[in-house]
Design a protein around this motif. Structure first.
Motif, PDB file in Angstrom:
ATOM      1  N   ARG A   1      32.738   1.503  10.885  1.00  0.00           N
ATOM      2  CA  ARG A   1      33.177   2.497   9.641  1.00  0.00           C
ATOM      3  C   ARG A   1      34.213   1.715   8.867  1.00  0.00           C
ATOM      4  NH1 ARG A   1      33.396   8.486  12.699  1.00  0.00           N
ATOM      5  NH2 ARG A   1      31.363   8.360  13.661  1.00  0.00           N
TER       6      ARG A   1
ATOM      7  N   GLU B   1      36.749   2.329   7.480  1.00  0.00           N
ATOM      8  CA  GLU B   1      37.752   3.309   7.473  1.00  0.00           C
ATOM      9  C   GLU B   1      38.686   2.861   6.234  1.00  0.00           C
ATOM     10  OE1 GLU B   1      38.256   5.826   9.185  1.00  0.00           O
ATOM     11  OE2 GLU B   1      36.968   5.818  10.780  1.00  0.00           O
TER      12      GLU B   1
ATOM     13  N   PHE C   1      43.160   2.772  17.672  1.00  0.00           N
ATOM     14  CA  PHE C   1      42.953   4.491  17.706  1.00  0.00           C
ATOM     15  C   PHE C   1      41.663   4.675  16.446  1.00  0.00           C
ATOM     16  CE2 PHE C   1      42.813   8.816  15.498  1.00  0.00           C
ATOM     17  CZ  PHE C   1      42.829   9.339  16.805  1.00  0.00           C
ATOM     18  N   ARG C   2      42.121   4.239  15.150  1.00  0.00           N
ATOM     19  CA  ARG C   2      41.196   3.979  14.192  1.00  0.00           C
ATOM     20  C   ARG C   2      40.828   2.506  13.606  1.00  0.00           C
ATOM     21  NH1 ARG C   2      39.438   7.988  11.574  1.00  0.00           N
ATOM     22  NH2 ARG C   2      41.048   9.485  12.282  1.00  0.00           N
ATOM     23  N   SER C   3      39.654   1.989  14.094  1.00  0.00           N
ATOM     24  CA  SER C   3      39.641   0.843  13.528  1.00  0.00           C
ATOM     25  C   SER C   3      38.242   0.695  12.864  1.00  0.00           C
ATOM     26  CB  SER C   3      39.344  -0.227  14.640  1.00  0.00           C
ATOM     27  OG  SER C   3      38.735   0.394  15.757  1.00  0.00           O
TER      28      SER C   3
ATOM     29  N   PHE D   1      34.231  -0.349  16.265  1.00  0.00           N
ATOM     30  CA  PHE D   1      34.604   0.161  17.603  1.00  0.00           C
ATOM     31  C   PHE D   1      33.178   0.547  18.363  1.00  0.00           C
ATOM     32  CE2 PHE D   1      33.511   4.514  16.105  1.00  0.00           C
ATOM     33  CZ  PHE D   1      33.509   4.362  14.876  1.00  0.00           C
TER      34      PHE D   1
ATOM     35  N   GLN E   1      31.080   3.104  20.769  1.00  0.00           N
ATOM     36  CA  GLN E   1      30.970   4.588  21.066  1.00  0.00           C
ATOM     37  C   GLN E   1      29.991   4.847  22.331  1.00  0.00           C
ATOM     38  OE1 GLN E   1      29.273   6.221  17.136  1.00  0.00           O
ATOM     39  NE2 GLN E   1      30.953   7.341  17.048  1.00  0.00           N
TER      40      GLN E   1
ATOM     41  N   GLU F   1      42.279  13.506  18.488  1.00  0.00           N
ATOM     42  CA  GLU F   1      40.680  13.515  19.133  1.00  0.00           C
ATOM     43  C   GLU F   1      40.357  12.412  19.857  1.00  0.00           C
ATOM     44  OE1 GLU F   1      37.538  14.532  16.242  1.00  0.00           O
ATOM     45  OE2 GLU F   1      36.206  13.304  17.618  1.00  0.00           O
ATOM     46  N   LEU F   2      39.872  12.622  20.919  1.00  0.00           N
ATOM     47  CA  LEU F   2      39.550  11.648  22.110  1.00  0.00           C
ATOM     48  C   LEU F   2      37.749  11.637  21.809  1.00  0.00           C
ATOM     49  CD1 LEU F   2      40.202   9.495  24.155  1.00  0.00           C
ATOM     50  CD2 LEU F   2      40.186  11.443  25.929  1.00  0.00           C
TER      51      LEU F   2
ATOM     52  N   SER G   1      30.306  13.048  22.208  1.00  0.00           N
ATOM     53  CA  SER G   1      30.362  11.789  21.630  1.00  0.00           C
ATOM     54  C   SER G   1      31.832  11.244  21.722  1.00  0.00           C
ATOM     55  CB  SER G   1      30.027  11.944  20.090  1.00  0.00           C
ATOM     56  OG  SER G   1      30.334  10.778  19.511  1.00  0.00           O
TER      57      SER G   1
ATOM     58  N   GLY H   1      34.781   7.943  22.197  1.00  0.00           N
ATOM     59  CA  GLY H   1      35.274   6.554  21.479  1.00  0.00           C
ATOM     60  C   GLY H   1      35.879   5.508  22.752  1.00  0.00           C
TER      61      GLY H   1
ATOM     62  N   ARG I   1      39.181   4.401  21.844  1.00  0.00           N
ATOM     63  CA  ARG I   1      40.359   5.408  22.009  1.00  0.00           C
ATOM     64  C   ARG I   1      40.429   5.941  23.410  1.00  0.00           C
ATOM     65  NH1 ARG I   1      39.319   9.963  16.952  1.00  0.00           N
ATOM     66  NH2 ARG I   1      39.535   7.919  15.406  1.00  0.00           N
TER      67      ARG I   1
HETATM   68  P1  ATP Z   1      37.952  11.198  13.508  1.00  0.00           P
HETATM   69  O1  ATP Z   1      37.967  12.674  12.684  1.00  0.00           O
HETATM   70  O2  ATP Z   1      38.969  10.763  14.168  1.00  0.00           O
HETATM   71  O3  ATP Z   1      37.645  10.425  12.312  1.00  0.00           O
HETATM   72  P2  ATP Z   1      35.361  11.717  13.864  1.00  0.00           P
HETATM   73  O4  ATP Z   1      35.191  13.047  14.095  1.00  0.00           O
HETATM   74  O5  ATP Z   1      34.831  11.055  12.685  1.00  0.00           O
HETATM   75  O6  ATP Z   1      36.632  11.110  14.265  1.00  0.00           O
HETATM   76  P3  ATP Z   1      32.960  11.297  15.274  1.00  0.00           P
HETATM   77  O7  ATP Z   1      32.159  10.838  14.123  1.00  0.00           O
HETATM   78  O8  ATP Z   1      32.774  12.588  15.928  1.00  0.00           O
HETATM   79  O9  ATP Z   1      34.650  11.190  15.013  1.00  0.00           O
HETATM   80  O10 ATP Z   1      32.995  10.012  16.386  1.00  0.00           O
HETATM   81  C1  ATP Z   1      32.895  10.499  17.795  1.00  0.00           C
HETATM   82  C2  ATP Z   1      34.085   9.605  18.419  1.00  0.00           C
HETATM   83  O11 ATP Z   1      34.122   8.166  18.145  1.00  0.00           O
HETATM   84  C3  ATP Z   1      35.618   9.944  18.079  1.00  0.00           C
HETATM   85  O12 ATP Z   1      35.780  11.110  18.965  1.00  0.00           O
HETATM   86  C4  ATP Z   1      36.421   8.497  18.517  1.00  0.00           C
HETATM   87  O13 ATP Z   1      36.518   8.829  19.939  1.00  0.00           O
HETATM   88  C5  ATP Z   1      35.347   7.627  18.032  1.00  0.00           C
HETATM   89  N1  ATP Z   1      35.732   7.040  16.674  1.00  0.00           N
HETATM   90  C6  ATP Z   1      35.407   7.698  15.579  1.00  0.00           C
HETATM   91  N2  ATP Z   1      35.997   6.825  14.274  1.00  0.00           N
HETATM   92  C7  ATP Z   1      36.449   5.849  14.974  1.00  0.00           C
HETATM   93  C8  ATP Z   1      37.162   4.867  14.593  1.00  0.00           C
HETATM   94  N3  ATP Z   1      37.395   4.556  13.255  1.00  0.00           N
HETATM   95  N4  ATP Z   1      37.902   3.948  15.418  1.00  0.00           N
HETATM   96  C9  ATP Z   1      37.858   4.109  16.785  1.00  0.00           C
HETATM   97  N5  ATP Z   1      37.161   5.215  17.333  1.00  0.00           N
HETATM   98  C10 ATP Z   1      36.489   6.078  16.533  1.00  0.00           C
END
Ligand code: ATP
Length: 589
Positions: free
Chosen positions: A254, A256, A264-266, A269, A271, A364-365, A447, A449, A452
Motif C-alpha cells: 500500500r 501509505e 506498524f504502518r509500512s 507488509f 498479511q 489495530e492488530l 485479517s 498483519g 504488526r
Molecule cells: P489501518 O486502519 O491500520 O490502515 P486497515 O483497517 O486498512 O488498517 P485492513 O485492510 O483491515 O487494515 O488490513 C488487515 C490487517 O493488515 C491490519 O489489521 C494490519 O494488521 C495489516 N495492515 C494493513 N495495512 C498495513 C500497513 N500499511 N502496514 C502494516 N500492516 C498493515
C-alpha cells in the motif's frame, strides 16, 4: 505509561532491533527508503515462527480450512470488481509551504488563532500573488511568525525569493479567526494545508515491455481478493463443503501516505488472511427451522450446524483471541473495538478490530469482518462466471416444503431483508434459487498483519530488570521474553570453555541432535555470563551449558547431564542429555 516513557521504550526497542539483528531499515546504506523494512537474522526467524503458528492454528489443526498461495499481481479487473480501483483511498492534505504530505484523518486537531492573508505585493518587482493563505498561532506564538511564514509562502517562485527581498513583501488582507480542533494546519509549522483529497493507495506497475494504460497492473493491496477470485477452483478441486475456509499468507503493498511507527504502518507488509465461507442465514433457516443468533455468554467452543453469521463472527473472534494467548499475547495487552454502524463499510455487517497496546498507543492488530456475500457477488458480476455453490442438503430440505410454506418463507425473508430497497421480486428470485440448493456463501474474514504481529510480540517481550551479579554488582539486564513457541532461537548450546575439545565436541553433538526440530544456536566465545546476556537479548528461552560434569571429569554421578538455564527466572537445573529434546519440545509445541 507517560508519553516520554512510551517514546523511550519505543526508541530502546528500535535500537535493540537494529543492534541485535531483528529489523533493519531497507537499503540503509543508501539512506533508507521510507516505509520499507528488512528483517535481519533474528527477525527473519521470529517472523517465520509467527507465520508458522498462524498457519498451524488456522489451517493445519483444523479440518475445515485449506490453503492458497496466489500471485501478487492479479488481473486488474479483480481490483475493479473489489472496489479498490475506485474507492481504496485515504484522504491526503499537503502543506502549502513545505509541501509535506499528511493523511488528513491522522492530523491531531489543534486550536488557536488562525491568521488569514489574501495575498502579497512586492515593492521592487511585479510579484503580486493573490490567493488565501493562513497560519495557525498556538499559545505563546507571535503574529510576526505568521507574517514571516506568509511572506515565505507568497515569495515562492519569485525573484524576491532568490535575492532575499521577500522579507519585504507587503501582506494583504490580514484577519484573525479563533479556531477549535481544526485539522487544516500543519502540526509542525502551523501552515495551511490543502483541502483533503482522496489518494489511491494501490501501487501501480506495468506488465510486459510496453508501458501503456492497457497494461497497468497493481501490486495487491491485500491478499484476500485472490481467495475470492480462486474460490470456484478451490471448490471444484477439493472436497470442501460450506462451512469452510481458504487461508493464505503473503505480501501486500500500500502506498501509505505517511508510513509510521516503525513496522506498524509500512508500504510493503505481509498479511495472514482467512476467508471463512458460511451458509447464508436464510439457508440455515430452511435447513433447521431456526438460526442460532449471538447472545451474551453463548457457547462458542464448538461450531454448530444451525449457527447464523453472528455466531460464526463471534466464534472467530474467540478463536483468534485464543491464538494470541497461545503465543504470549493475553488479555492484559489486547483490546477490542466493535465498529459502530457509522464506521462500517457499506457491505459489512459487523467488524471488530483486535487491538494491541503498542508503546505508542492502542492500535489495530487484526480486523475480523462479517462481509456477507459482497465479494463473491462482485466477482460473479464482473467476471460473468457463476460462483454459487450447490448444497444438496438444502435442496432436499426445501423440496420437503409445501407451496404454502415456501410462500411463507419468501414473505418472512422479505420482511427481514437487511436493505430496505430490496424488492419483493428480488427476494423471491433469491429464495427460489435457495430452494434449488444454490447460493453465494457469506464470509467471515479474520485479517491480520504479520509485521504488526511481529511488532506486538517484540513490544510485549521487551523488558529490563536490575539484577545482581555473583560479584554483588547491580546491572540492568535487557531480556526479550518471547514465548518459546515464537522465540527466534529455542536453545543456545554453550561449552563452558572453547579450548577444551571434549566440551566442544559434546556441545556440537547436542546441537546436532536438536537441530532438526528447533532452531539451535552454538556459542563458545566469551565468559559464560556474557553469553547468557546475549541470549537474553535475543530472547532465547533456554541455554544448555556443557561443563566438566557433563564429560565425567568430576566423577560419574553427573556424567551425561547438562545445565539447563531458564531465561525468565535465570534458574538452572541439571538434566540428562537424553531428556533434553523432550523438555524443549514440550515448551514449544
Ligand atoms: P489501518 O486502519 O491500520 O490502515 P486497515 O483497517 O486498512 O488498517 P485492513 O485492510 O483491515 O487494515 O488490513 C488487515 C490487517 O493488515 C491490519 O489489521 C494490519 O494488521 C495489516 N495492515 C494493513 N495495512 C498495513 C500497513 N500499511 N502496514 C502494516 N500492516 C498493515
Amino acid at each position: 505509561m507517560a508519553k516520554d516513557e512510551q517514546n523511550n521504550r519505543m526508541e530502546k526497542l528500535v535500537s535493540l532491533c537494529k543492534r541485535r539483528g531483528f529489523i533493519f531499515q531497507s537499503s540503509e546504506i543508501y539512506g533508507g527508503i521510507n516505509g520499507f523494512w528488512d528483517y535481519g537474522p533474528l527477525g527473519a526467524e521470529l517472523k517465520r515462527n509467527l507465520r508458522d503458528t498462524w498457519w498451524k492454528a488456522v489451517i493445519r489443526q483444523r479440518d475445515d480450512v485449506v490453503a492458497l498461495d496466489a500471485s501478487i499481481i492479479l488481473h486488474p479487473a479483480v481490483w475493479k470488481a473489489s472496489g479498490h480501483v475506485d474507492t481504496f483511498s485515504d484522504p491526503m492534505s499537503d502543506c502549502l509551504l513545505t509541501k509535506s504530505r499528511f493523511r488528513s484523518d491522522q492530523i491531531e486537531p489543534q486550536s488557536g488563532t488562525a491568521v488569514w492573508f489574501s495575498g502579497a505585493r512586492s515593492a521592487t518587482t511585479s510579484h503580486a500573488p493573490e490567493r488565501p493563505f493562513a497560519v495557525l498561532l498556538r499559545k505563546n506564538e507571535n503574529i510576526e511568525q505568521a507574517r514571516r511564514l506568509a511572506r515565505e509562502y507568497y515569495a515562492e517562485g519569485s525573484v524576491d525569493k532568490t535575492t532575499g527581498d521577500w522579507m519585504n513583501l507587503e501582506l494583504l488582507g490580514e484577519r484573525q479567526e479563533e479556531v477549535v480542533n481544526s485539522t487544516r494546519f500543519n502540526p509542525s509549522n502551523g501552515g495551511l494545508l490543502t483541502e483533503p483529497r482522496p489518494f489511491n493507495l494501490m501501487l501501480k506497475t506495468h506488465t510486459g515491455p510496453v508501458e501503456s494504460d492497457d497494461n497497468v497492473a497493481y501490486l495487491r493491496p491485500e491478499t484476500a481478493q485472490a481467495i475470492f477470485a480462486q474460490f470456484k477452483n478451490v471448490v471444484d478441486s477439493t472436497r470442501v463443503k460450506v462451512p469452510f475456509g481458504i487461508a493464505q499468507i503473503g505480501k501486500a503493498f500500500r502506498n501509505e501516505i505517511t508510513p509510521r511507527n516503525f513496522i506498524f504502518r509500512s508500504r510493503e507488509f505481509e498479511q495472514m488472511e482467512l476467508e471463512f465461507f458460511i451458509r447464508p442465514d436464510e439457508a440455515i433457516e430452511l435447513l433447521y427451522g431456526n438460526v442460532t443468533r449471538w447472545e451474551e455468554g453463548a457457547d462458542l467452543s464448538s461450531p454448530q450446524p444451525n449457527w447464523g453469521w453472528e455466531m460464526w463472527h463471534r466464534y472467530w473472534v474467540a478463536e483468534r483471541t485464543a491464538y494470541y494467548a497461545g503465543i504470549g499475547l493475553g488479555p492484559d495487552v489486547l483490546d477490542y473495538y466493535w465498529q459502530q454502524p457509522e464506521d462500517l463499510a457499506h457491505y459489512a455487517r459487523a467488524t471488530v478490530d483486535i487491538l494491541f497496546k503498542f508503546p505508542f498507543g492502542t492500535e489495530e492488530l487484526e480486523g475480523i469482518a462479517a462481509r456477507g456475500d459482497f465479494d463473491l457477488r462482485q466477482h460473479q458480476k464482473h467476471s460473468g462466471k457463476p460462483l454459487e455453490v450447490f448444497d444438496e442438503e438444502l435442496k432436499a430440505a426445501a423440496s420437503a416444503l409445501s407451496e404454502d410454506q415456501r410462500q411463507a418463507f419468501i414473505q418472512k425473508t422479505f420482511e427481514n431483508r437487511s436493505k430496505p430497497e430490496t424488492t419483493e421480486a428480488e427476494i423471491s428470485a433469491y429464495c427460489h434459487n435457495l430452494f434449488k440448493g444454490n447460493y453465494l456463501p457469506h464470509v467471515i474474514e479474520p485479517s491480520a498483519g504479520l509485521d504488526r504481529l511481529a511488532l506486538a510480540i517484540l513490544s510485549a517481550a521487551y523488558d529490563e530488570e536490575v539484577v545482581t551479579s555473583d560479584g554483588g554488582k547491580s546491572e540492568t539486564r535487557t531480556v526479550m521474553r518471547f514465548h518459546p513457541r515464537v522465540a527466534p532461537i529455542t536453545c543456545a548450546v554453550l561449552p563452558l570453555l572453547k579450548n577444551k575439545p571434549a566440551l566442544v565436541e559434546k556441545a556440537r553433538e547436542i546441537v546436532q541432535s536438536l537441530r532438526s526440530q528447533m532452531n539451535v544456536f552454538y556459542d563458545e566465545s566469551g565468559a559464560i555470563g556474557r553469553r547468557y546476556r546475549r541470549q537474553d537479548e535475543a530472547g532465547t528461552p533456554f541455554c544448555v551449558t556443557v561443563d566438566f560434569d557433563t564429560i565425567g571429569e568430576n566423577g560419574p554421578e553427573n556424567e551425561g547431564t547438562v545445565t539447563l538455564r531458564h531465561r525468565d527466572s535465570m534458574t538452572q537445573e541439571r538434566i540428562p542429555i537424553t531428556a533434553l529434546k523432550a523438555r524443549l519440545l514440550e515448551a514449544t509445541l
